[in-house]
Design an enzyme around this catalytic site. Structure first.
Site, PDB file in Angstrom:
ATOM      1  N   TRP A 136     -17.593  10.680  49.908  1.00 17.12           N
ATOM      2  CA  TRP A 136     -17.862  10.465  48.927  1.00 17.12           C
ATOM      3  C   TRP A 136     -17.425   9.420  48.228  1.00 17.12           C
ATOM      4  O   TRP A 136     -17.009   8.726  48.580  1.00 17.12           O
ATOM      5  CB  TRP A 136     -17.024  11.070  47.502  1.00 17.12           C
ATOM      6  CG  TRP A 136     -18.027  12.471  47.924  1.00 17.12           C
ATOM      7  CD1 TRP A 136     -16.779  14.103  48.059  1.00 17.12           C
ATOM      8  CD2 TRP A 136     -18.963  13.800  47.433  1.00 17.12           C
ATOM      9  NE1 TRP A 136     -17.611  15.378  48.417  1.00 17.12           N
ATOM     10  CE2 TRP A 136     -18.940  14.993  48.100  1.00 17.12           C
ATOM     11  CE3 TRP A 136     -20.621  13.015  47.197  1.00 17.12           C
ATOM     12  CZ2 TRP A 136     -19.520  15.885  47.728  1.00 17.12           C
ATOM     13  CZ3 TRP A 136     -21.171  13.582  47.448  1.00 17.12           C
ATOM     14  CH2 TRP A 136     -21.262  15.597  47.294  1.00 17.12           C
ATOM     15  N   GLU A 142     -21.973  19.470  24.755  1.00 21.46           N
ATOM     16  CA  GLU A 142     -21.554  21.192  25.267  1.00 21.46           C
ATOM     17  C   GLU A 142     -20.674  21.196  24.826  1.00 21.46           C
ATOM     18  O   GLU A 142     -19.441  22.264  24.682  1.00 21.46           O
ATOM     19  CB  GLU A 142     -22.381  20.866  26.880  1.00 21.46           C
ATOM     20  CG  GLU A 142     -23.384  21.378  27.064  1.00 21.46           C
ATOM     21  CD  GLU A 142     -24.237  20.024  27.505  1.00 21.46           C
ATOM     22  OE1 GLU A 142     -23.420  18.942  27.090  1.00 21.46           O
ATOM     23  OE2 GLU A 142     -25.225  19.571  28.083  1.00 21.46           O
TER      24      GLU A 142
END
Lengths: 546, 546
Positions: free
Chosen positions: B442, B326
Site C-alpha cells: 500500500w 455517520e
C-alpha cells in the site's frame, strides 16, 4: 420514526477497556500503613482481569453481590471494575455502620463474598458468623497486623493463582445492576440503592464536564470521600474514564496524612466532607498545595467561613457539590458562573455557600410540603427539593421502607427544603423532618444553625424543635463551644438578634459536648430529639414569635 | 438483576428546558446582511415555543421531516429544537449540494415543510416544483432582497400569529429520531444518517468534557462549521446544554467577517474546516483574538503548517477533531496529553497533526483491508478505522446504498486508513478507496499529498492511482502551484526524494489549476480519476518501485 444509531449500551466495560488501552501508563498510588504502593493502570487492568476469574472460582453467581469492606485503595478499585464488568453487583459496605446494621445489610443484599482490608478485620470478624449468605471472606493485606480468621482467603494468593480473563468484558443491557449502596437513614432499617451500568456511566461522564469536576487526563485526583460512600462521588469511575492519575489515601485518614499526600503527589482535584477540610485547615500552611485546582466539598452543608479560610490560605475556596446516595450522588455543583463575576468577593462567598446548579440531566423542582404545589425559582419561595434523572433512584432494593420517598410521578423526595434562584442555584434551608413549624410558619433549622456557627466561639450547633403549647413548636439551640472558650445563652441570643427574624430566635440554648453524628458523619438530630424529649423551657420564653 | 434507577430518557427536551430555565439571560447573536441581531436565550425559548405550535398549524405530521435551508443563525437554532422537541425530525439541507442531489434528498426524506433563508431563495426556488413532498416553504427574512415566490409563507408572521406551547416538551423514547443529515458520498446517491435523541444528547455531553471542547457557561462560541454539516459538530446543542453564549455568522462567511466577529464578541471557542482558517490567516494580526482558547479544525486533515502559523501568530494552535456525518460527528480529538509535555514544540506539532484519541464511548479498531485482521495500536500497522458507539450510525435511512459500509458485527467502516499509537492517538494515512496498491504494497495517497504540500511553492496536491502493467497501480501527483510561482515535475520529485520511500515517488507529476472539491469542500479524487482515466506515463518511469 426511530433514529438509526448503533445500539451500544452505556456500560462499565467500556470504562475499563478505555483505561486499559489508552491510559496504561497512568498510575494509582495507595497509601498503606507501611508506606505507599504504586501501580500503573496497565498493571491494575491485568489484576482486574485476574480478579474477574477469581470471582468465578469463588463461585459467585452470575449476578451475585460482591461485598467490600475496604478503605480507598487501588485494590478496592480493582473490585470496583471486576464485579460489574463480569455482571456481578459491587456492594460497598460502610465500615462505620453499627454492627447490627452491617449484619442486616449483608443479609438483605445477600452478599456471597466479602472482601475485607486486613486492618478492618477486627470490625467485621466478630459478626462473620451472623452473615449467613457469605460463603467466603477474602482478606486484602494492607500491612496491618490483625489476626486472620481461620478459613479466610488471601486476595493476593487468589490473584496469583488465577488466569487473567482474556477477552472483552460484555454487559448486554445497560440497565443491569452494577453496584449498590445502602443509605443509613435516620429512621428504620438501611435502604439499598441499586445503581445500573447506565447510571454509573452517565454520572461518570458528568464528572468530566467543564462546569462540574472537569476531570481530565492531566488531573491527579485524591478521593478522600470513602469508596463506600455513594461511589466516592463518582471520582473513581470518572478518573478511569478521563485517564486521571489517582492517589488513594488508604487507612490513614488523618488530616496530616491527607495534607502530606496532596502536597507530595501534586494532587489537582480532591473531594471530601467538611470535617476533613476543617481538620486539615490548621496545617495547610505547612504544605505546598499550589497544584490543587479544586477542593470538592459535600456530604453536609459547607460552612461559608471554612470555604473562605481555604480561599485566603490555600488560594482556592471549597467547591460545594450536593447530592445523596439516591442521586449517585452528584445532583448540584456550586461552580460560580459568569453572572457572579460582577459580585464582590464577599457576595461570591455567599454563592459558594449555596448548593449550586443542577448538573445536566438532573431535573429539579421545589414542592411546598403542605400544599404540594410547585414553587417558583425566585430565590424566596421554599419547597422540598424533588429530583429526577437517569442516575436518580426510583425505588429501594426489594421495594422496602421507602415508598414514601418517591412521588406518584416518579420523582425522588430528597427530604431537603430549599430555594432556587433564576439561574438554578439551590440553597438548602432545612430537612423536611427537621423543619420547625411555629405558629403556622416554617423556621429553617439549618439556616439558624449556620447563623449560630458564625459566632467565633461556637464549634458546632444543632437546632431542633421542642413542643410549645402556644406555637406548637419552637426552636432549641444545642451549642458546642470551642475548646477553651466560654459562652452564655444570652450571648448566643444577642449574637443572633440582628441576624434573624425575631420569631426565629431560639426559646432556649443548651450547651452540649458534641453534636451526635450518624455513621456517615451527619448531624443526628434524631438522637438530640430523643435526648431533649419533653424539654421544658425554664421560665417564660423571652423571645416569643411575633 | 436490574438497577433501580429512574427511567428518564436522554432527549433534547431536557436540553431545551435546562437552557430556558437556567440560562435565560445568555445570548445568541446573529450576523445578518444588514447588521447584527441579538436575543437572549429567554427570548429564543419563547420563540421556540411559538414555533412548536407553528409546526402543528402547518400540518406537519407527528414525526414529519422539517427541512431547513439556512445559514448559521439564531433562527436556525429555533428550528434545531422546535422540530425534535415536538417529535418531528430536523432535516438540515446542505445549501451547496448540486440541484439534482437536493431534489433527491428532499424527496427521499419526504420533507413536509422547508424553511429557507431569504438570501438562499435563488438557490432553491427553481427546484421547488420538483419537491413533491413539500407542502409549504417558509421564508426566514435575513435582510436579503431576493424575491419571495408566490405562496411561500413568512416565518415571523407565522410566529407572531402563533400561541406559544405552554407545557413541558416530552419525547418518551430516547431512540426516537431527532435529526437527519445526508452524506454527499463520492459515489452513488447521498445517504441519510438519522440521529436519535439519545445520540444527540450524549454527543452534546461529550462537547462539555474537559479533554474535548470543554464547553462551559463561561464560553462564547462561534460555530463557523455550517449547521447543515453534521449538526455543526454538536456545538449548537452543546452550547445550550452548557449555557454558553453563541455567535452565529449568518450568510457572510468571508474570513474578514469571521475574524471581525471573533474579535468583537470576544469569542472563546470556534470551529471550522481548514479552508476557513487558511483564508483568515493573513488577517489575524489585525484583530484582537486574545480571548480565543480553542480553534477546532476538522472536516479534512489539518495541515501542520497551518496549525503552527496559528500557534505563532494567534497564540494557540488548531485543535484537530475528526469524524464524519455517520459519527455525529465527533469521534476523536487531538488535545495534547500529559505525556506530550516532555516533547519539543516541533514534536508536539506532529502530535497535533494527528486526528487524536477517541472520545469517551467511541470504540475504534484498525482492520487490515486485505486480511480483515485487527491490527495492533503500535503506531506502525495501518488498517481501516472502524468505529462503534452510541452516536455512530448503524445503517442509512431506508437501508439504501450503504450496507457495505457496516460490518457484520455492526461497526461502521469509516473508509479511512490509519495507525494508532498506544495512547490511542490515531493518524490517518488515506481513504481505503484512494489507497494505491503498488507491487502488493500500500502507498498512502494522503501521506504523499501531505509531503508534497510541505513544498513552499505548492498550494494543494492530490495523489491518485494510475494503472501500471508491472506494478498494477502507481501514484500520479496532481499539483496546484501557488500564484506567481513556477515549479517543474523534477523539482517536486527532488523535494520528495529524502522524505518518502523510493518506491512511493510518483511516476508522474501533473500541474492543475485547482483540486476539484465535493459539495462539502473535500478533495474529489473521483473527479481526478475520471480526468486522468487511462493516463499513460510519458517515457519510462524514472522512479520505479524497489
Amino acid at each position: 420514526m426511530l433514529g438509526l444509531m448503533q445500539d451500544r449500551p452505556l456500560t462499565l466495560p467500556h470504562v475499563f477497556h478505555r483505561a486499559e488501552q489508552y491510559f496504561a501508563r497512568k498510575t494509582v498510588v495507595t497509601a498503606q500503613t507501611d508506606g505507599e504502593t504504586s501501580m500503573t493502570i496497565g498493571e491494575w487492568a491485568g489484576r482486574v482481569r485476574r480478579l474477574a476469574t477469581v470471582l468465578d472460582t469463588l463461585g459467585v453467581s452470575a449476578d451475585g453481590r460482591v461485598g467490600t469492606f475496604c478503605w480507598n485503595t487501588g485494590r478496592h478499585l480493582e473490585l470496583y471494575l471486576a464485579a460489574p464488568c463480569t455482571g456481578r453487583v459491587l456492594h460497598t459496605l460502610n465500615i462505620r455502620l453499627f454492627p447490627e446494621q452491617l449484619v442486616y445489610i449483608v443479609d438483605h443484599a445477600e452478599d456471597e463474598v466479602v472482601f475485607v482490608d486486613r486492618s478492618l478485620i477486627p470490625v467485621i470478624a466478630p459478626l462473620a458468623d451472623k452473615m449467613g449468605t457469605v460463603r467466603r471472606f477474602v482478606v486484602i493485606d494492607d500491612g496491618a497486623d490483625a489476626a486472620i480468621p481461620e478459613g479466610w482467603l488471601d486476595y493476593e494468593e487468589l490473584l496469583a493463582a488465577a488466569e487473567p480473563f482474556g477477552g472483552t468484558f460484555v454487559v448486554e443491557d445497560e440497565n443491569t445492576a452494577a453496584a449498590m449502596c445502602y443509605t443509613s437513614g435516620t429512621t428504620g432499617n438501611p435502604k439499598g440503592v441499586v445503581y445500573s451500568h447506565r447510571s454509573a456511566v452517565l454520572h461518570s461522564l458528568i464528572t468530566l464536564t467543564a462546569d462540574a469536576f472537569a476531570l481530565s487526563e492531566r488531573d491527579v485526583v485524591l478521593p478522600v470521600v470513602p469508596m463506600f460512600h455513594a461511589n466516592s462521588w463518582g471520582l473513581p469511575y470518572g478518573c478511569l474514564l478521563a485517564g486521571s492519575d489517582l492517589v488513594m489515601p488508604g487507612p490513614n485518614m488523618t488530616p496530616q496524612a491527607i495534607a502530606s499526600l496532596l502536597a507530595r503527589h501534586r494532587v489537582t482535584v480532591t473531594g471530601g466532607v467538611p470535617t476533613i477540610w476543617m481538620g486539615m485547615l490548621p496545617m495547610v500552611g505547612d504544605h505546598d498545595l499550589s497544584h490543587l485546582r479544586m477542593i470538592v466539598c459535600g456530604g453536609s452543608a459547607v460552612p461559608r467561613s471554612l470555604s473562605e479560610s481555604y480561599r485566603t490560605t490555600v488560594g482556592i475556596p471549597l467547591t460545594q457539590a450536593w447530592g445523596m446516595t439516591e442521586t449517585s450522588p452528584i445532583a448540584t455543583m456550586s461552580t460560580p458562573r459568569s453572572h457572579h463575576d460582577a459580585l464582590t468577593e464577599d457576595e461570591r462567598a455567599d454563592i459558594r455557600a449555596r448548593q449550586g446548579q443542577p448538573v445536566p440531566f438532573v431535573d429539579m423542582r421545589l414542592v411546598d410540603p403542605d400544599s404540594g404545589e410547585v414553587q417558583p425559582w425566585d430565590d424566596a419561595a421554599t419547597g422540598e427539593i424533588q429530583a429526577a434523572g437517569p442516575w436518580i433512584a426510583k425505588e429501594y432494593y426489594r421495594g422496602e421502607g421507602g415508598g414514601a420517598q418517591y412521588t406518584e410521578d416518579g420523582w425522588l423526595r430528597t427530604g431537603d427544603v430549599g430555594t432556587g434562584d433564576r439561574y438554578g442555584f439551590v440553597r438548602l434551608v432545612d430537612r423536611t423532618k427537621d423543619l420547625i413549624k411555629s405558629g403556622g410558619e416554617w423556621i429553617g433549622s439549618v439556616e439558624l444553625e449556620n447563623e449560630i456557627m458564625a459566632h467565633p466561639k461556637v464549634a458546632e450547633a444543632a437546632v431542633i424543635a421542642i413542643p410549645s403549647e402556644k406555637w406548637v413548636e419552637r426552636p432549641l439551640a444545642c451549642v458546642v463551644v470551642k475548646p477553651g472558650e466560654t459562652l452564655t445563652p444570652e450571648e448566643v441570643i444577642e449574637f443572633l438578634t440582628p441576624r434573624v427574624a425575631k420569631w426565629w430566635l431560639p426559646d432556649a440554648v443548651e450547651f452540649i459536648d458534641e453534636v451526635p453524628k450518624t455513621s456517615v458523619g451527619k448531624f443526628s438530630k434524631k438522637t438530640l430529639r430523643e435526648k431533649f424529649g419533653g424539654y421544658q423551657v425554664a421560665g417564660p420564653a423571652s423571645h416569643e414569635p411575633a
